[in-house]
Design an enzyme around this catalytic site. Structure first.
Site, PDB file in Angstrom:
ATOM      1  N   GLU A  37       0.831  -1.215   0.000  1.00 39.70           N
ATOM      2  CA  GLU A  37       0.000   0.000   0.000  1.00 39.70           C
ATOM      3  C   GLU A  37       0.861   1.260   0.000  1.00 39.70           C
ATOM      4  O   GLU A  37       0.542   2.227  -0.661  1.00 39.70           O
ATOM      5  CB  GLU A  37      -0.946   0.009   1.208  1.00 39.70           C
ATOM      6  N   TYR A 120      -7.472   5.977   4.103  1.00 40.09           N
ATOM      7  CA  TYR A 120      -7.605   4.945   3.072  1.00 40.09           C
ATOM      8  C   TYR A 120      -6.684   3.762   3.355  1.00 40.09           C
ATOM      9  O   TYR A 120      -7.108   2.607   3.358  1.00 40.09           O
ATOM     10  CB  TYR A 120      -7.308   5.521   1.665  1.00 40.09           C
ATOM     11  N   ASP A 138     -10.801   5.338  -2.310  1.00 38.34           N
ATOM     12  CA  ASP A 138      -9.717   5.962  -3.069  1.00 38.34           C
ATOM     13  C   ASP A 138     -10.300   6.540  -4.358  1.00 38.34           C
ATOM     14  O   ASP A 138     -11.515   6.535  -4.554  1.00 38.34           O
ATOM     15  CB  ASP A 138      -8.581   4.958  -3.351  1.00 38.34           C
TER      16      ASP A 138
END
Ligand code: SF4
Length: 356
Positions: A37, A120, A138
């Site tokens: 991520e 997020y 997102d």
């Protein structure tokens, strides 16, 4: 339109058929998911892939990343840009070792406290690694939801973000949050893409509001792309001897707390006869003796979301204006002491002599 749970079933069905085989999807190791991520925060999947593979090979556990030399982490990151991500990654790895005994926190709020992890990323790690019911929001998710549900709230506004997050959490398949989140993001990345969405072969064509209303290319909306608005400001520079009338802008509007002149705002560009009537009826001038000495041309002043067309009317009063709580009668020579919008100070730079 469809029921909330229908949406989840449908998007997961689509995902099972179309998903890409990406290495971080074949694991629920929170360390690997966190790494992926952070790498993908400002990087395309195809570019980030080799970095992800290099990192997990070099540092197979969070402890190994924590114990690495700074230079080594930065060297591995080289070419990806946004080096603060690498520094945050290293810092957080050390913190996990020191504060969490090397075990990645399994709680959304704890994950969110980690450096470099926002709303997020925390939702992504919480759902992908621990299957916790937190919806991810997102750019892909904003686009998919705004189009399918025809939402025209700006996605970069507080109101818009709140609305989308609530909708996303309502839609979330609480039994399969990881699958649901992966599915909606993948749908936005592969099918409902920004420029050429593949509407003709889309699973949702019968449920898609944007498609049925021919608004696919208008959604999602960003406040910056909102239609520009014109405003028409007619300023009255009312003087008496060496004094001029000004006013503090206290309303919830542009230039709040700055000072300007008495203002007549009109809906559109107004002809002089109509405007003169409005001037005559203005609180400060009604039934008083005054002379209109000069009318400036209209100046266009460009702000982020609007254009202000401004004119100045120089009015000389023969008698002392009545004092009104909304206005201040100040000396022309002291105008500098009051913060004024740029459009006014620029005008005064060239015209101050005429009002003195
Ligand atoms: S029909 Fe087009 S705009 Fe609507 S969800 Fe499908 S791809 Fe996106």
């Amino acid at each position: 339109m469809f029921l909330m749970e229908e949406f989840g079933n449908k998007i997961i069905e689509w995902y099972k058929i179309h998903k890409r085989d990406l290495p971080w999807r074949n694991t629920n190791n929170p360390y690997f998911i966190w790494l992926s991520e952070i790498i993908l925060q400002q990087t395309r999947v195809d570019q980030g892939m080799s970095y992800y593979l290099k990192f997990i090979e070099e540092f197979p556990t969070v402890k190994e990343l924590a114990n690495a030399e700074d230079e080594k982490v930065l060297r591995l990151w080289q070419g990806l840009g946004y080096y603060s991500r690498a520094r945050n990654l290293h810092f957080t790895a050390k913190l996990i070792v020191e504060n969490y005994n090397g075990v990645f926190p399994a709680d959304f709020q704890e994950i969110k406290k980690l450096k470099g992890v926002g709303e997020y990323t925390a939702a992504a790690i919480a759902s992908f690694a621990f299957n916790l019911a937190h919806a991810v929001l997102d750019g892909n998710v904003f686009r998919v939801l705004s189009r399918i549900f025809g939402i025209d709230l700006p996605i970069d506004s507080t109101k818009g973000k709140k609305h989308f997050l609530e909708l996303c959490n309502q839609l979330l398949d609480k039994k399969n949050p990881a699958l649901f989140n992966q599915a909606i993001m993948e749908f936005g990345a592969l099918q409902c893409v920004p420029k050429n969405p593949n509407c003709s072969s889309c699973f949702f064509i019968g449920n898609c509001t944007a498609f049925s209303k021919n608004k696919v290319f208008e959604l999602p909306i960003k406040s910056k792309s909102l239609v520009r608005k014109n405003r028409y400001f007619n300023y009255l520079i009312i003087t008496h001897q060496q004094n001029v009338m000004i006013k503090k802008r206290t309303e919830n509007d542009i230039w709040q707390n700055l000072y300007d002149f008495p203002l007549i705002e009109t809906e559109s560009s107004t002809d002089f006869t109509e405007l003169k009537q409005k001037i005559k009826n203005h609180d400060l001038l009604k039934n008083k003796s005054w002379t209109l000495e000069k009318v400036s041309p209209s100046f266009k002043h460009v702000l982020s979301h609007r254009d202000i067309y401004t004119s100045f009317f120089h009015i000389k009063m023969d008698e002392q204006p009545s004092i009104n709580a909304n206005y201040i009668l100040c000396q022309v020579s002291e105008l500098d002491n009051y913060g004024m919008p740029r459009v006014i100070t620029r005008y005064l730079d060239f015209n101050l002599a005429e009002i003195n």
